[in-house]
Design an enzyme around this catalytic site. Structure first.
Site, PDB file in Angstrom:
ATOM      1  N   CYS A 111      -8.442  -4.154  -1.170  1.00 17.34           N
ATOM      2  CA  CYS A 111      -7.468  -3.228  -1.769  1.00 17.34           C
ATOM      3  C   CYS A 111      -7.705  -3.037  -3.262  1.00 17.34           C
ATOM      4  CB  CYS A 111      -6.049  -3.735  -1.527  1.00 17.34           C
ATOM      5  SG  CYS A 111      -5.697  -3.948   0.213  1.00 17.34           S
ATOM      6  N   HIS A 247      -0.906  -1.494  -6.783  1.00 19.75           N
ATOM      7  CA  HIS A 247      -1.286  -1.339  -5.379  1.00 19.75           C
ATOM      8  C   HIS A 247      -0.015  -1.268  -4.538  1.00 19.75           C
ATOM      9  CE1 HIS A 247      -2.948  -1.765  -1.490  1.00 19.75           C
ATOM     10  NE2 HIS A 247      -2.716  -3.056  -1.352  1.00 19.75           N
ATOM     11  N   ASN A 277       0.598   1.219   3.376  1.00 19.11           N
ATOM     12  CA  ASN A 277      -0.470   0.594   2.591  1.00 19.11           C
ATOM     13  C   ASN A 277      -1.788   1.305   2.918  1.00 19.11           C
ATOM     14  OD1 ASN A 277      -2.490  -1.045   1.581  1.00 19.11           O
ATOM     15  ND2 ASN A 277      -1.587  -2.966   2.285  1.00 19.11           N
TER      16      ASN A 277
HETATM   17  O1  UT7 Z   1      -2.991  -4.876   1.030  1.00 20.64           O
HETATM   18  C1  UT7 Z   1      -2.960  -5.917   2.008  1.00 20.64           C
HETATM   19  C2  UT7 Z   1      -2.120  -6.992   1.520  1.00 20.64           C
HETATM   20  N1  UT7 Z   1      -1.127  -7.395   2.489  1.00 20.64           N
HETATM   21  C3  UT7 Z   1       0.168  -7.481   2.122  1.00 20.64           C
HETATM   22  O2  UT7 Z   1       0.534  -7.103   1.046  1.00 20.64           O
HETATM   23  C4  UT7 Z   1       1.143  -8.088   3.087  1.00 20.64           C
HETATM   24  C5  UT7 Z   1       2.064  -9.043   2.337  1.00 20.64           C
HETATM   25  N2  UT7 Z   1       3.110  -9.562   3.228  1.00 20.64           N
HETATM   26  C6  UT7 Z   1       4.132  -8.804   3.628  1.00 20.64           C
HETATM   27  O3  UT7 Z   1       4.250  -7.651   3.246  1.00 20.64           O
HETATM   28  C7  UT7 Z   1       5.177  -9.458   4.516  1.00 20.64           C
HETATM   29  O4  UT7 Z   1       4.891 -10.830   4.643  1.00 20.64           O
HETATM   30  C8  UT7 Z   1       5.242  -8.799   5.922  1.00 20.64           C
HETATM   31  C9  UT7 Z   1       5.847  -7.417   5.809  1.00 20.64           C
HETATM   32  C10 UT7 Z   1       3.842  -8.722   6.549  1.00 20.64           C
HETATM   33  C11 UT7 Z   1       6.140  -9.617   6.844  1.00 20.64           C
HETATM   34  O5  UT7 Z   1       7.428  -9.804   6.255  1.00 20.64           O
HETATM   35  P1  UT7 Z   1       8.121 -11.239   6.214  1.00 20.64           P
HETATM   36  O6  UT7 Z   1       9.424 -11.056   5.577  1.00 20.64           O
HETATM   37  O7  UT7 Z   1       7.139 -12.175   5.556  1.00 20.64           O
HETATM   38  O8  UT7 Z   1       8.332 -11.550   7.756  1.00 20.64           O
HETATM   39  P2  UT7 Z   1       7.691 -12.691   8.683  1.00 20.64           P
HETATM   40  O9  UT7 Z   1       6.231 -12.451   8.885  1.00 20.64           O
HETATM   41  O10 UT7 Z   1       8.097 -14.034   8.195  1.00 20.64           O
HETATM   42  O11 UT7 Z   1       8.439 -12.411  10.046  1.00 20.64           O
HETATM   43  C12 UT7 Z   1       9.845 -12.545  10.186  1.00 20.64           C
HETATM   44  C13 UT7 Z   1      10.233 -12.216  11.606  1.00 20.64           C
HETATM   45  C14 UT7 Z   1       9.419 -12.967  12.640  1.00 20.64           C
HETATM   46  O12 UT7 Z   1      10.295 -13.289  13.702  1.00 20.64           O
HETATM   47  P3  UT7 Z   1      10.948 -14.770  13.804  1.00 20.64           P
HETATM   48  O13 UT7 Z   1       9.777 -15.713  13.875  1.00 20.64           O
HETATM   49  O14 UT7 Z   1      11.761 -14.935  12.548  1.00 20.64           O
HETATM   50  O15 UT7 Z   1      11.763 -14.686  15.058  1.00 20.64           O
HETATM   51  C15 UT7 Z   1       8.421 -11.951  13.132  1.00 20.64           C
HETATM   52  O16 UT7 Z   1       7.983 -12.188  14.448  1.00 20.64           O
HETATM   53  O17 UT7 Z   1      10.003 -10.815  11.866  1.00 20.64           O
HETATM   54  C16 UT7 Z   1       9.210 -10.684  13.059  1.00 20.64           C
HETATM   55  N3  UT7 Z   1       8.392  -9.492  12.930  1.00 20.64           N
HETATM   56  C17 UT7 Z   1       8.802  -8.251  13.258  1.00 20.64           C
HETATM   57  N4  UT7 Z   1       9.952  -7.798  13.773  1.00 20.64           N
HETATM   58  C18 UT7 Z   1      10.061  -6.479  13.980  1.00 20.64           C
HETATM   59  C19 UT7 Z   1       7.126  -9.406  12.404  1.00 20.64           C
HETATM   60  N5  UT7 Z   1       6.725  -8.126  12.422  1.00 20.64           N
HETATM   61  C20 UT7 Z   1       7.734  -7.384  12.935  1.00 20.64           C
HETATM   62  C21 UT7 Z   1       7.914  -6.014  13.181  1.00 20.64           C
HETATM   63  N6  UT7 Z   1       9.100  -5.602  13.693  1.00 20.64           N
HETATM   64  N7  UT7 Z   1       6.983  -5.096  12.894  1.00 20.64           N
END
Ligand code: UT7
Length: 320
Positions: A111, A247, A277
């Site tokens: 990125c 970014h 993104n």
């Molecule tokens: O340029 C590339 C660089 N990449 C990034 O910048 C990504 C940086 N990270 C992020 O933006 C965030 O970590 C995410 C958006 C990817 C995820 O957000 P989060 O607040 O860290 O959520 P999480 O991964 O801890 O997931 C929380 C919950 C999980 O369920 P449980 O285990 O709490 O029951 C996931 O399974 O949300 C669930 N989950 C979803 N639910 C609905 C994960 N993806 C989804 C989804 N829809 N798309």
């Protein structure tokens, strides 16, 4: 170096969160709350290299130069249909830049590719190796998503941004970093297993995998630290920066960085809400949007900041 033209292009197809929740176990509520993203543009009918060429052509028009004035083309790119020939040589052909005295090359710095390439442009211009460089950041991120996997698919979009840069002294400061952390964001192409080993016809491609929380934390920490340091090293204060072009990966990441820096919202533009993104294309898309809407004006001070797989970062201060 000095930027003399900007351009961008987006695919026509716009996909909303509700459209994704028709086939994924997700919701508009979750995606909006966790990322700020509402829609993204996805390549369907158009060809990727045409999109990249469109952005390049717009930047060239805006620069007032003709194709023959361009003597170097660099393309920042993570994922597209072609591994070879490289995208910058395809763009050269599409724009009718005959060569042979116009080298072309692609850069993959995740990125951060646009900021890395802009730094490279400065080196090429200041050592006299080039006079006018066309730099294109074009990404087809939706190609590395598994469309059955809600974790990554909701985050990405496709798009292209471009600039034409010429000799000048508008770059005030630049810092690129890289720390080997190979497992935070990984996308492997099918070459890992040959047909002989895998059996003909077996698709060994693995979709993108990412340690989301870790990336989130590192992005906020590294960008807040690098921006503060760079501004101080350049003998400036945060108040001297007119536009912080970061970014666009997740609105929450940008808001956390803005909270740390205590900078007013109007100097921190975002478009991740509409485009998702788009990897290295996100900063030139944001730049071109600001220029075309008249918000970013000649003489303004810009701060660019990006982070990505590797783990790499790039921070830059320049006059527009
Ligand atoms: O340029 C590339 C660089 N990449 C990034 O910048 C990504 C940086 N990270 C992020 O933006 C965030 O970590 C995410 C958006 C990817 C995820 O957000 P989060 O607040 O860290 O959520 P999480 O991964 O801890 O997931 C929380 C919950 C999980 O369920 P449980 O285990 O709490 O029951 C996931 O399974 O949300 C669930 N989950 C979803 N639910 C609905 C994960 N993806 C989804 C989804 N829809 N798309």
């Amino acid at each position: 170096m000095r930027i003399i033209g900007t351009g961008s292009a987006l695919p026509k197809k716009i996909v909303s969160n509700d459209m994704l929740s028709e086939f994924l176990d997700t919701s508009d509520e979750w995606i909006t709350a966790r990322t700020g993203i509402k829609t993204r543009h996805i390549i369907t009918e158009e060809r990727f290299e045409e999109l990249a060429t469109e952005a390049a052509g717009r930047a060239l028009d805006a620069s007032g130069l003709s194709p023959d004035d361009i003597d170097y083309i660099i393309c920042s790119n993570v994922s597209n249909l072609y591994i070879t020939p490289h995208l910058s040589s395809l763009i050269q052909g599409n724009l009718g830049i005959k060569g042979p005295n116009c080298p072309t090359m692609d850069v993959n710095a995740a990125c951060v590719g646009f900021v890395h390439s802009l730094d490279l442009c400065d080196a090429l211009l200041s050592t006299g190796r080039a006079r006018n460089i066309l730099l294109v950041a074009a990404e087809e991120c939706t190609r590395f998503c598994d469309w059955n996997d809600r974790n990554c698919t909701v985050l990405f979009g496709d798009g292209a941004g471009a600039v034409v840069v010429t000799r000048g002294d508008n770059l005030l400061a630049s810092r690129l970093t890289s720390v080997p952390m190979p497992d935070v964001i990984v996308y492997k192409n099918p070459m890992e297993a040959t047909p002989y080993e895998s059996g003909e016809g077996i698709d060994t491609r693995q979709p993108l995998v990412m340690k989301g929380r870790e990336v989130f934390r590192m992005a906020v920490t590294s960008a807040s630290r690098d921006i503060n340091r760079m501004v101080a090293d350049a003998g400036l204060t945060l108040a001297d920066i007119d536009h912080f072009l970061l970014h666009q990966a997740n609105l929450r990441i940008n808001e956390a960085i803005r909270d740390n820096l205590k900078v007013p919202e109007e100097r921190f533009p975002t478009n991740v809400q509409r485009f998702g993104n788009t990897s290295s294309a996100s900063i030139p898309l944001l730049l071109d949007e600001g220029v075309r809407e008249g918000r970013i004006k000649r003489g303004d001070t810009l701060l660019l900041s990006a982070f990505g797989a590797g783990f790499v970062t790039g921070t830059m201060i320049l006059k527009y």
